[in-house]
Scaffold this active site. Structure first.
Site, PDB file in Angstrom:
ATOM      1  N   ASP A  18       0.831  -1.203   0.000  1.00 59.33           N
ATOM      2  CA  ASP A  18       0.000   0.000   0.000  1.00 59.33           C
ATOM      3  C   ASP A  18       0.866   1.254   0.000  1.00 59.33           C
ATOM      4  OD1 ASP A  18      -2.320   1.480   0.036  1.00 59.33           O
ATOM      5  OD2 ASP A  18      -2.722   1.192   2.160  1.00 59.33           O
ATOM      6  N   CYS A 240      -3.625   6.529  -2.319  1.00 62.42           N
ATOM      7  CA  CYS A 240      -4.401   5.622  -3.169  1.00 62.42           C
ATOM      8  C   CYS A 240      -4.627   6.275  -4.520  1.00 62.42           C
ATOM      9  CB  CYS A 240      -5.752   5.297  -2.513  1.00 62.42           C
ATOM     10  SG  CYS A 240      -6.812   4.254  -3.540  1.00 62.42           S
TER      11      CYS A 240
END
Length: 299
Positions: A18, A240
C-alpha cells in the site's frame, strides 16, 4: 485513571504494498526486497508485501512474483489479489496468505475495479471459499469504511453489513480502512465498538490514513473500542491512486512509539524500523517527514 487498553498490539506493515503502489516511478526490485527484509528484521511478523494486479494500472507491482519468491521467512507475507486473475497468479507461487478488497462505496469500487460493491462480492465469495479450501489465510480489506471521495459519509450499517458478509464466507481477518483520512475519533470508536460487538471472534485491524493528521487520535479511539491490530506504513508511505487527495498511511514508527510509551507491547524495534526507512527513502519521490523518523535522523 482506568483505561480500556490492550496489553499487546499486533502491527501489520503495509508499506511495501500500500505504501509503494502510488509511487509514479518504478522502484528497483532489489531495493524493495531489502526494505521488506529490514522490516522483518525489525520484528514485523505480518506484512502486505506486494499485489498481483495489472501492471497497466499499477506498474509499481509488476515484480510481484519475484517479491513473493524472495519473501522473508517467519512472517505472514500477504499478497493482494483483487480478482480471479490475481488469485491464479498467487496460486502459481508458494504464498499462502492473500488479501482481497472491496469498497463499501459503490462509486469508489467502480473507480477502483469497475464493479459495484454487490458485483464484487458476488465474484469474491466463491474465490474466498476456494482459497480457504486450499488453506490460505484470507484478509478482507474494507475500503471507504468512513468516508468516500465521491459519495461523502458512508453508512455504518453498510460497513457492518459488508463485514458480516465477509465473516459469513469465512475470511480470517477484516482490515477496516479510513481510506481518505476523514474519520474522527468519535466515528472510529463508534464503528469499531459495533464491529467488535457484532463479530467478537473475528480478527479486526484498523487502517488509518493521516490525511488530516487524525490517524493517531483515531488509533487511540480504536484501542478503547477493543482493537488490538493496526495497519501502518514505515515512513508514512502511501496514498491511493483511486482516492484523490488521500495521503500516506499512518507511520509505523509513530504508532509504535506511542504504544510503547503507553506500556502497550508491540515487539517492534524502532531503531530497525528507521534502518528500513533508510533503505527505501532514497528511491522515493518525496521526503520522509514523519515525527519519529525526523527526530531519529536529526538527533
Amino acid at each position: 485513571m482506568q483505561m480500556n487498553l490492550p496489553e499487546r498490539v499486533t502491527m501489520i506493515e503495509v508499506g511495501p504494498r500500500d505504501g509503494l503502489q502510488n509511487e509514479h516511478h518504478f522502484i528497483d526490485t532489489e531495493i524493495k526486497k531489502a526494505f521488506i527484509q529490514k522490516l522483518a528484521d525489525a520484528g514485523m511478523k505480518e506484512m502486505e508485501i506486494t499485489s498481483f494486479v495489472s501492471p497497466k494500472w499499477v506498474p509499481q507491482m509488476q515484480d510481484a512474483a519475484e517479491i513473493v519468491q524472495s519473501r522473508p521467512s517467519g512472517v505472514r507475507n500477504i499478497v493482494l489479489v483483487p480478482n480471479r486473475k490475481g488469485i491464479e497468479q498467487a496460486l502459481e507461487t508458494s504464498c499462502k496468505s492473500v488479501a482481497v478488497f472491496v469498497g463499501v462505496s459503490n462509486s469508489f469500487n467502480k473507480k477502483n475495479i469497475n464493479r459495484s460493491t454487490l458485483e464484487s462480492m458476488a465474484e469474491l465469495q466463491p474465490m474466498i471459499a476456494e482459497l480457504k479450501g486450499k488453506n490460505f489465510f484470507v484478509r478482507a480489506c474494507i475500503s471507504t469504511s468512513f468516508y468516500c471521495p465521491y459519495e461523502g459519509k458512508v453508512s455504518e450499517a453498510d460497513v457492518l453489513g459488508l463485514c458480516q458478509e465477509f465473516a459469513d464466507v469465512g475470511v480470517d481477518e477484516l482490515s477496516v480502512a479510513d481510506t481518505i483520512g476523514m474519520a474522527t475519533p468519535f466515528e472510529s470508536f463508534s464503528l469499531f465498538s459495533k464491529l467488535k460487538e457484532r463479530l467478537p471472534d473475528m480478527m479486526i485491524a484498523a487502517h488509518f490514513h493521516d490525511t488530516r493528521r487524525l490517524a493517531m487520535a483515531n488509533i487511540y479511539a480504536a484501542l478503547q473500542a477493543g482493537i488490538d491490530r493496526f495497519d501502518a506504513s514505515a515512513g508514512g508511505l502511501g496514498g491511493c491512486p483511486f482516492a484523490p487527495g488521500a495521503t500516506g498511511n499512518v507511520a509505523t514508527e509513530d504508532v509504535v512509539y506511542m504504544l510503547e510509551r503507553m506500556g502497550i507491547e508491540t515487539c517492534i524495534d524502532l531503531e530497525k524500523i528507521v534502518e528500513a526507512i533508510d533503505v527505501i527513502a532514497p528511491a522515493l519521490s518525496r521526503k520522509i517527514e514523519t515525527g519519529y523518523y525526523q527526530l531519529a535522523k536529526n538527533g
